[in-house]
Design a protein around this motif. Structure first.
Motif, PDB file in Angstrom:
ATOM      1  N   TRP A   1     -12.466  15.531  25.477  1.00  0.00           N
ATOM      2  CA  TRP A   1     -11.807  14.247  25.237  1.00  0.00           C
ATOM      3  C   TRP A   1     -12.279  13.651  23.921  1.00  0.00           C
ATOM      4  O   TRP A   1     -13.474  13.643  23.618  1.00  0.00           O
ATOM      5  CB  TRP A   1     -12.102  13.265  26.374  1.00  0.00           C
ATOM      6  CG  TRP A   1     -11.379  13.612  27.630  1.00  0.00           C
ATOM      7  CD1 TRP A   1     -11.796  14.462  28.613  1.00  0.00           C
ATOM      8  CD2 TRP A   1     -10.098  13.141  28.030  1.00  0.00           C
ATOM      9  NE1 TRP A   1     -10.854  14.549  29.610  1.00  0.00           N
ATOM     10  CE2 TRP A   1      -9.791  13.746  29.276  1.00  0.00           C
ATOM     11  CE3 TRP A   1      -9.166  12.269  27.464  1.00  0.00           C
ATOM     12  CZ2 TRP A   1      -8.606  13.504  29.962  1.00  0.00           C
ATOM     13  CZ3 TRP A   1      -7.979  12.014  28.145  1.00  0.00           C
ATOM     14  CH2 TRP A   1      -7.712  12.634  29.382  1.00  0.00           C
ATOM     15  N   ALA A   2     -11.339  13.161  23.149  1.00  0.00           N
ATOM     16  CA  ALA A   2     -11.632  12.508  21.872  1.00  0.00           C
ATOM     17  C   ALA A   2     -11.616  11.000  22.077  1.00  0.00           C
ATOM     18  O   ALA A   2     -10.688  10.459  22.681  1.00  0.00           O
ATOM     19  CB  ALA A   2     -10.592  12.912  20.832  1.00  0.00           C
ATOM     20  N   TRP A   3     -12.657  10.341  21.578  1.00  0.00           N
ATOM     21  CA  TRP A   3     -12.723   8.877  21.666  1.00  0.00           C
ATOM     22  C   TRP A   3     -12.573   8.280  20.271  1.00  0.00           C
ATOM     23  O   TRP A   3     -13.130   8.786  19.296  1.00  0.00           O
ATOM     24  CB  TRP A   3     -14.056   8.428  22.251  1.00  0.00           C
ATOM     25  CG  TRP A   3     -14.194   6.925  22.316  1.00  0.00           C
ATOM     26  CD1 TRP A   3     -13.539   6.077  23.160  1.00  0.00           C
ATOM     27  CD2 TRP A   3     -15.028   6.103  21.490  1.00  0.00           C
ATOM     28  NE1 TRP A   3     -13.914   4.768  22.918  1.00  0.00           N
ATOM     29  CE2 TRP A   3     -14.834   4.763  21.898  1.00  0.00           C
ATOM     30  CE3 TRP A   3     -15.915   6.373  20.456  1.00  0.00           C
ATOM     31  CZ2 TRP A   3     -15.495   3.703  21.303  1.00  0.00           C
ATOM     32  CZ3 TRP A   3     -16.578   5.304  19.857  1.00  0.00           C
ATOM     33  CH2 TRP A   3     -16.363   3.983  20.284  1.00  0.00           C
ATOM     34  N   GLY A   4     -11.785   7.227  20.186  1.00  0.00           N
ATOM     35  CA  GLY A   4     -11.556   6.563  18.908  1.00  0.00           C
ATOM     36  C   GLY A   4     -10.478   5.515  19.073  1.00  0.00           C
ATOM     37  O   GLY A   4     -10.378   4.884  20.136  1.00  0.00           O
ATOM     38  N   TYR A   5      -9.641   5.375  18.052  1.00  0.00           N
ATOM     39  CA  TYR A   5      -8.599   4.344  18.136  1.00  0.00           C
ATOM     40  C   TYR A   5      -7.335   4.786  17.404  1.00  0.00           C
ATOM     41  O   TYR A   5      -7.384   5.570  16.451  1.00  0.00           O
ATOM     42  CB  TYR A   5      -9.093   3.009  17.596  1.00  0.00           C
ATOM     43  CG  TYR A   5      -9.608   3.028  16.172  1.00  0.00           C
ATOM     44  CD1 TYR A   5      -8.763   2.774  15.092  1.00  0.00           C
ATOM     45  CD2 TYR A   5     -10.949   3.290  15.910  1.00  0.00           C
ATOM     46  CE1 TYR A   5      -9.244   2.776  13.786  1.00  0.00           C
ATOM     47  CE2 TYR A   5     -11.437   3.304  14.606  1.00  0.00           C
ATOM     48  CZ  TYR A   5     -10.584   3.042  13.546  1.00  0.00           C
ATOM     49  OH  TYR A   5     -11.053   3.049  12.260  1.00  0.00           O
ATOM     50  N   CYS A   6      -6.209   4.291  17.876  1.00  0.00           N
ATOM     51  CA  CYS A   6      -4.922   4.570  17.248  1.00  0.00           C
ATOM     52  C   CYS A   6      -4.871   3.826  15.914  1.00  0.00           C
ATOM     53  O   CYS A   6      -5.148   2.625  15.865  1.00  0.00           O
ATOM     54  CB  CYS A   6      -3.777   4.103  18.146  1.00  0.00           C
ATOM     55  SG  CYS A   6      -3.787   4.834  19.798  1.00  0.00           S
TER      56      CYS A   6
ATOM     57  N   HIS B   1      -2.387   2.890  14.022  1.00  0.00           N
ATOM     58  CA  HIS B   1      -1.330   1.900  13.805  1.00  0.00           C
ATOM     59  C   HIS B   1      -1.638   0.541  14.421  1.00  0.00           C
ATOM     60  O   HIS B   1      -1.140  -0.480  13.948  1.00  0.00           O
ATOM     61  CB  HIS B   1       0.016   2.415  14.333  1.00  0.00           C
ATOM     62  CG  HIS B   1       0.025   2.656  15.805  1.00  0.00           C
ATOM     63  ND1 HIS B   1      -0.418   3.832  16.364  1.00  0.00           N
ATOM     64  CD2 HIS B   1       0.419   1.880  16.842  1.00  0.00           C
ATOM     65  CE1 HIS B   1      -0.293   3.770  17.679  1.00  0.00           C
ATOM     66  NE2 HIS B   1       0.205   2.594  17.993  1.00  0.00           N
ATOM     67  N   ASP B   2      -2.449   0.500  15.485  1.00  0.00           N
ATOM     68  CA  ASP B   2      -2.732  -0.802  16.104  1.00  0.00           C
ATOM     69  C   ASP B   2      -4.193  -0.991  16.515  1.00  0.00           C
ATOM     70  O   ASP B   2      -4.533  -1.982  17.142  1.00  0.00           O
ATOM     71  CB  ASP B   2      -1.818  -1.034  17.315  1.00  0.00           C
ATOM     72  CG  ASP B   2      -2.010   0.014  18.417  1.00  0.00           C
ATOM     73  OD1 ASP B   2      -2.941   0.842  18.315  1.00  0.00           O
ATOM     74  OD2 ASP B   2      -1.218   0.002  19.381  1.00  0.00           O
ATOM     75  N   HIS B   3      -5.060  -0.024  16.170  1.00  0.00           N
ATOM     76  CA  HIS B   3      -6.496  -0.085  16.462  1.00  0.00           C
ATOM     77  C   HIS B   3      -6.788  -0.171  17.958  1.00  0.00           C
ATOM     78  O   HIS B   3      -7.832  -0.690  18.362  1.00  0.00           O
ATOM     79  CB  HIS B   3      -7.154  -1.254  15.722  1.00  0.00           C
ATOM     80  CG  HIS B   3      -7.364  -0.979  14.264  1.00  0.00           C
ATOM     81  ND1 HIS B   3      -8.508  -1.303  13.583  1.00  0.00           N
ATOM     82  CD2 HIS B   3      -6.568  -0.384  13.332  1.00  0.00           C
ATOM     83  CE1 HIS B   3      -8.425  -0.934  12.319  1.00  0.00           C
ATOM     84  NE2 HIS B   3      -7.239  -0.378  12.149  1.00  0.00           N
ATOM     85  N   TYR B   4      -5.899   0.358  18.768  1.00  0.00           N
ATOM     86  CA  TYR B   4      -6.116   0.343  20.215  1.00  0.00           C
ATOM     87  C   TYR B   4      -7.093   1.458  20.572  1.00  0.00           C
ATOM     88  O   TYR B   4      -6.882   2.619  20.235  1.00  0.00           O
ATOM     89  CB  TYR B   4      -4.793   0.533  20.943  1.00  0.00           C
ATOM     90  CG  TYR B   4      -4.740  -0.150  22.288  1.00  0.00           C
ATOM     91  CD1 TYR B   4      -4.621  -1.541  22.370  1.00  0.00           C
ATOM     92  CD2 TYR B   4      -4.815   0.568  23.466  1.00  0.00           C
ATOM     93  CE1 TYR B   4      -4.558  -2.182  23.603  1.00  0.00           C
ATOM     94  CE2 TYR B   4      -4.764  -0.062  24.701  1.00  0.00           C
ATOM     95  CZ  TYR B   4      -4.640  -1.443  24.758  1.00  0.00           C
ATOM     96  OH  TYR B   4      -4.590  -2.082  25.972  1.00  0.00           O
ATOM     97  N   VAL B   5      -8.175   1.109  21.255  1.00  0.00           N
ATOM     98  CA  VAL B   5      -9.264   2.043  21.530  1.00  0.00           C
ATOM     99  C   VAL B   5      -9.032   2.782  22.839  1.00  0.00           C
ATOM    100  O   VAL B   5      -8.572   2.201  23.830  1.00  0.00           O
ATOM    101  CB  VAL B   5     -10.603   1.284  21.588  1.00  0.00           C
ATOM    102  CG1 VAL B   5     -11.751   2.224  21.946  1.00  0.00           C
ATOM    103  CG2 VAL B   5     -10.878   0.596  20.251  1.00  0.00           C
ATOM    104  N   GLY B   6      -9.362   4.077  22.849  1.00  0.00           N
ATOM    105  CA  GLY B   6      -9.258   4.841  24.080  1.00  0.00           C
ATOM    106  C   GLY B   6      -9.585   6.301  23.868  1.00  0.00           C
ATOM    107  O   GLY B   6     -10.098   6.709  22.820  1.00  0.00           O
TER     108      GLY B   6
END
Length: 214
Positions: A61-66, A68-73
């Protein structure tokens, strides 16, 4: 940031045992869930060609953020690639027509139009079609999008209407385009019907009416 790791841009602002520089990767499949934890609930969705800023990989699993909107997951590491893939066909350059593109698509919590869509995902995708970068969740959208309409001002096509935990786009002066769990899909229905239904649980169902100006 999470308990053990944070983006290096937060160094000096928030304490973390470790910091990492984000590495840009791209979604190489049509769509993939962004989860609150590995194998957890979907909270958003990454679409083909969209960038994901990678901070850590563990257990597949990769953790970070999108980006385009900085949504973390968390997303499955196997769907990310170093090279950008072609982005899917663009939506119509009009927020209402873009929203109509998703009519009858199933309502899915956290969806942004790949495997389904939710209310704030619909608004985010529809406004992106005209170059407005909207936050991911409806409460975030209500805090930053558009300008408040004066009391008594008539609604018009393209206006946003916010409810407790919900948002939609006006198709015209009387009808709302929205993705709703109640109906299980994206549809157009009279705003009065939506207000009446939500008003059964909330005495003031409309929290805000906004005009984006585009």
């Amino acid at each position: 940031m999470r308990g053990d790791l944070a983006d290096v841009s937060l160094a000096g602002k928030h304490f973390s045992p470790h910091y990492a520089s984000p590495v840009e990767r791209f979604c190489a499949v049509l769509h993939t869930p962004v989860c609150e934890k590995p194998e957890g609930r979907q909270v958003s969705e990454l679409l083909a060609g969209e960038a994901f800023m990678l901070l850590d990989v563990s257990g597949g699993w990769a953790w970070g953020y999108c980006k385009h909107d900085h949504y973390v997951g968390y997303v499955l590491a196997e769907v990310l690639t170093e090279a950008a893939q072609p982005i899917s066909d663009p939506l119509p350059a009009n927020p209402v027509e873009a929203a109509k593109h998703f009519l009858d698509q199933p309502y899915v919590w956290g969806g942004r139009g790949g495997g389904g869509i939710d209310c704030s995902g619909l608004v985010q995708r529809s406004l992106a079609a005209i170059g407005i970068a909207a936050p991911r969740d409806s409460d975030m959208q209500m805090s930053v999008l558009g300008s408040d309409l004066p009391a008594g001002a008539a609604l018009q096509r393209g206006d946003l209407v916010f409810f407790p935990g919900h948002v939609g786009i006006m198709a015209d002066a009387e009808n709302l385009v929205h993705a709703t769990e109640h109906s299980g899909r994206t549809l157009i229905e009279p705003l009065a019907d939506v207000v009446g239904r939500i008003g059964k649980d909330h005495p003031d169902p409309i929290l805000a009416r906004r005009r984006t100006g585009k």
